[in-house]
Design a protein around this motif. Structure first.
Motif, PDB file in Angstrom:
ATOM      1  N   ILE A  32      31.643  41.160  44.546  1.00 55.21           N
ATOM      2  CA  ILE A  32      33.465  41.094  43.719  1.00 55.21           C
ATOM      3  C   ILE A  32      34.244  40.279  44.663  1.00 55.21           C
ATOM      4  O   ILE A  32      34.584  40.125  45.053  1.00 55.21           O
ATOM      5  N   LYS A  40      40.559  44.541  43.806  1.00 56.29           N
ATOM      6  CA  LYS A  40      39.313  44.775  43.808  1.00 56.29           C
ATOM      7  C   LYS A  40      39.521  45.950  44.807  1.00 56.29           C
ATOM      8  O   LYS A  40      38.895  46.446  45.176  1.00 56.29           O
ATOM      9  N   ASP A 170      35.042  46.474  51.859  1.00 54.48           N
ATOM     10  CA  ASP A 170      36.549  45.548  50.720  1.00 54.48           C
ATOM     11  C   ASP A 170      36.961  44.258  52.319  1.00 54.48           C
ATOM     12  O   ASP A 170      37.499  44.380  53.338  1.00 54.48           O
ATOM     13  N   ILE A 201      33.173  42.800  49.129  1.00 57.40           N
ATOM     14  CA  ILE A 201      34.468  42.948  47.790  1.00 57.40           C
ATOM     15  C   ILE A 201      35.420  41.179  49.234  1.00 57.40           C
ATOM     16  O   ILE A 201      34.913  41.291  50.008  1.00 57.40           O
ATOM     17  N   HIS A 203      37.011  37.875  49.037  1.00 60.39           N
ATOM     18  CA  HIS A 203      38.181  37.020  48.452  1.00 60.39           C
ATOM     19  C   HIS A 203      37.513  35.353  48.699  1.00 60.39           C
ATOM     20  O   HIS A 203      37.698  34.247  47.847  1.00 60.39           O
TER      21      HIS A 203
END
Ligand code: ADP
Ligand code: MG
Ligand code: MG
Length: 250
Positions: A32, A40, A170, A201, A203
């Motif tokens: 994601i 997120k 994450d 997750i 960026h």
């Protein structure tokens, strides 16, 4: 393994997630991605059962059960593992103590006896070696004074010991130098299996050079605005998030 339908979530009176739909099967890796502030971490916190996130609509089914009805510790015992963007420090509790307590809690929940102390030590030392960690980390307080990279490695160590079914990571890549990133990626890759799923997750696309996802989803303004295969991450890297953000229908 995980079925998220029309999930809407508020923090306070602000709607953060605006109808998330996601289907994750055992054996799959889903990435994601999305700009900062897109929701997120909110999604990962809701899945882990963190307080302060108000589910206002939709459903989350995990292995056929309503995940949202489970207390956070039950979710963990049922095999949901979350590696936080900012791992917590637990002063006064040694890493090895926490690992053993967590493993025994899971075993007890599944009707198994406590792990043998010597077997546990052998297991932990083996995993520590695989992750190229210093054994000293086992005897230090959980995450206390750990560098960013050490905290992330430690989360992979927890995963390797607890053997969860659904692993949510994450931004495990943020703040990692390339060597630590490779170790973390190797750790995840070694845990890939047909009965385990991952939600990565991130960026940045960088992590996905080392962990190849089956699916990539782009989260923007609380909605999944685009889904695709591994190639979508590369396309994002090239075109930037504004390319998909502009596709939001709201
Ligand atoms: P991401 O992880 O994609 O960067 P977050 O899920 O952390 O995004 O945040 C999404 C949005 O929700 C942001 O606008 C953020 O400011 C807001 N938000 C998240 N947590 C809280 C909170 N506890 N209180 C108020 N706003 C929050
Ligand atoms: Mg963020
Ligand atoms: Mg975040």
């Amino acid at each position: 393994m995980l079925s998220i339908k029309d999930l809407t979530v508020n923090v306070g009176d602000k709607q953060i997630l605006k109808g998330i739909n996601l289907e994750i099967k055992a054996g799959e890796i889903h990435a994601i991605m999305g700009p900062n502030g897109s929701g997120k971490s909110t999604l990962s916190h809701v899945l882990s059962g963190k307080a302060g996130y108000d589910v206002t609509g939709g459903s989350v089914m995990y292995q056929g059960k309503n995940l949202l009805d489970m207390m956070p510790e039950i979710r963990a015992r049922e095999g949901v593992f979350l590696a936080f963007q900012y791992p917590v420090e637990i002063p006064g509790v040694s890493n090895i103590y926490l690992l053993k307590a967590a493993l025994n809690a899971i075993r007890k929940y599944h009707g198994l006896s406590e792990v043998d102390a010597m077997d546990f030590l052998t297991l932990v030392k083996h995993k520590v070696k695989l992750l190229e960690m210093d054994e000293k980390f086992l005897y230090r307080a959980v995450n206390e004074g750990f560098s960013g990279g050490e905290k992330k490695r430690n989360e992979i160590l927890q995963m390797a010991i607890l053997e969860p079914k659904l692993c949510i990571l994450d931004e495990t890549d943020s703040g990692l130098d390339i060597d630590a990133l490779k170790v973390v990626a190797e750790g995840v890759n070694s845990l890939r299996s047909n009965d385990r799923a991952f939600v990565m997750i991130t960026h940045y696309q960088r992590l996905l050079d080392y962990i190849k996802p089956d699916f990539v989803h782009v989260l923007a303004h609380g909605q999944i605005v685009k889904s695709g295969g591994a190639e979508l991450a590369l396309e994002l890297e090239e075109k930037g998030y504004s390319w998909v953000e502009n596709q939001v229908v709201a």
